[in-house]
Design a protein around this motif. Structure first.
Motif, PDB file in Angstrom:
ATOM      1  N   MET A  30       0.848  -1.303  -0.020  1.00 41.51           N
ATOM      2  CA  MET A  30       0.051  -0.172   0.042  1.00 41.51           C
ATOM      3  C   MET A  30       1.053   1.354  -0.092  1.00 41.51           C
ATOM      4  SD  MET A  30      -3.488  -0.216   0.316  1.00 41.51           S
ATOM      5  CE  MET A  30      -4.273   0.764   1.514  1.00 41.51           C
ATOM      6  N   HIS A  53      -3.286  -0.473   8.742  1.00 37.78           N
ATOM      7  CA  HIS A  53      -2.275  -1.655   8.613  1.00 37.78           C
ATOM      8  C   HIS A  53      -2.278  -2.398  10.219  1.00 37.78           C
ATOM      9  CE1 HIS A  53       1.624  -3.181   6.897  1.00 37.78           C
ATOM     10  NE2 HIS A  53       1.538  -3.919   7.934  1.00 37.78           N
ATOM     11  N   HIS A  65       0.793  -5.858   3.900  1.00 39.82           N
ATOM     12  CA  HIS A  65      -0.123  -5.294   4.430  1.00 39.82           C
ATOM     13  C   HIS A  65      -1.648  -5.835   4.581  1.00 39.82           C
ATOM     14  CE1 HIS A  65      -2.459  -1.151   4.711  1.00 39.82           C
ATOM     15  NE2 HIS A  65      -3.490  -1.959   4.118  1.00 39.82           N
ATOM     16  N   CYS A  76       3.355   0.403   6.172  1.00 40.09           N
ATOM     17  CA  CYS A  76       4.092   0.006   5.120  1.00 40.09           C
ATOM     18  C   CYS A  76       5.486   0.599   4.951  1.00 40.09           C
ATOM     19  CB  CYS A  76       3.291  -0.201   3.957  1.00 40.09           C
ATOM     20  SG  CYS A  76       2.342  -1.696   3.617  1.00 40.09           S
ATOM     21  N   CYS A 129       0.406   3.883   2.898  1.00 41.20           N
ATOM     22  CA  CYS A 129       0.242   3.434   4.207  1.00 41.20           C
ATOM     23  C   CYS A 129       1.623   3.688   4.996  1.00 41.20           C
ATOM     24  CB  CYS A 129       0.023   1.991   4.284  1.00 41.20           C
ATOM     25  SG  CYS A 129       0.150   1.109   5.859  1.00 41.20           S
TER      26      CYS A 129
HETATM   27 ZN    ZN Z   1       0.535  -1.112   5.236  1.00 35.01          ZN
END
Ligand code: ZN
Ligand code: 5GP
Length: 113
Positions: free
Chosen positions: A1, A98, A46, A7, A4
């Protein structure tokens, strides 16, 4: 992602204080700790939230708990006690989508609710 933050933290694009890393999981200290020990344990892959889990994620989620147990021991919390929490959606206060396991300890924790 792409957008995110966790991430990005997993990839090292946002700095974090690393506690543990393996092939599937990453653990780092919460930026706004709610207890003397407050660590976030995340899958490297994710997943939005508990609501987004599928059967194939079972092993990944189980692994997060095994990592939590190991980190609790490293932090000297196994005997004293600690709390593992996963918030899901608004009324539980999930702010980062997440999936992550909070490991909290190092002080007497109050009852939940
Ligand atoms: Zn993520
Ligand atoms: P949630 O409220 O979604 O269950 O938990 C998100 C947690 O991530 C919060 O405790 C918050 O302090 C932490 N957090 C948010 N952004 C960052 C960040 O950039 N770095 C770190 N280390 N923690 C973060």
């Amino acid at each position: 992602m792409a957008d995110c933050i966790f991430c990005k933290i997993v990839k090292g694009e946002i700095p974090s204080t690393s506690v543990y890393r393996d092939e599937h999981a990453y653990a780092f200290r919460d930026i706004q700790p709610a207890a003397p020990t407050h660590i976030l344990i995340v899958p490297q892959r994710h997943i939005d939230s508990v609501n987004a889990l599928s059967a194939e994620d079972e092993g990944t989620i189980g692994h997060l708990f095994m990592v939590a147990k190991q980190i609790a021991a490293q932090e000297g919390l196994s005997e004293r006690g600690y709390r593992l929490v996963i918030n899901t959606n608004a009324e539980a206060g999930q702010t980062v989508f997440h999936i992550h396991l909070h490991l909290l300890g190092g002080r007497q924790l109050t009852k939940m609710g």
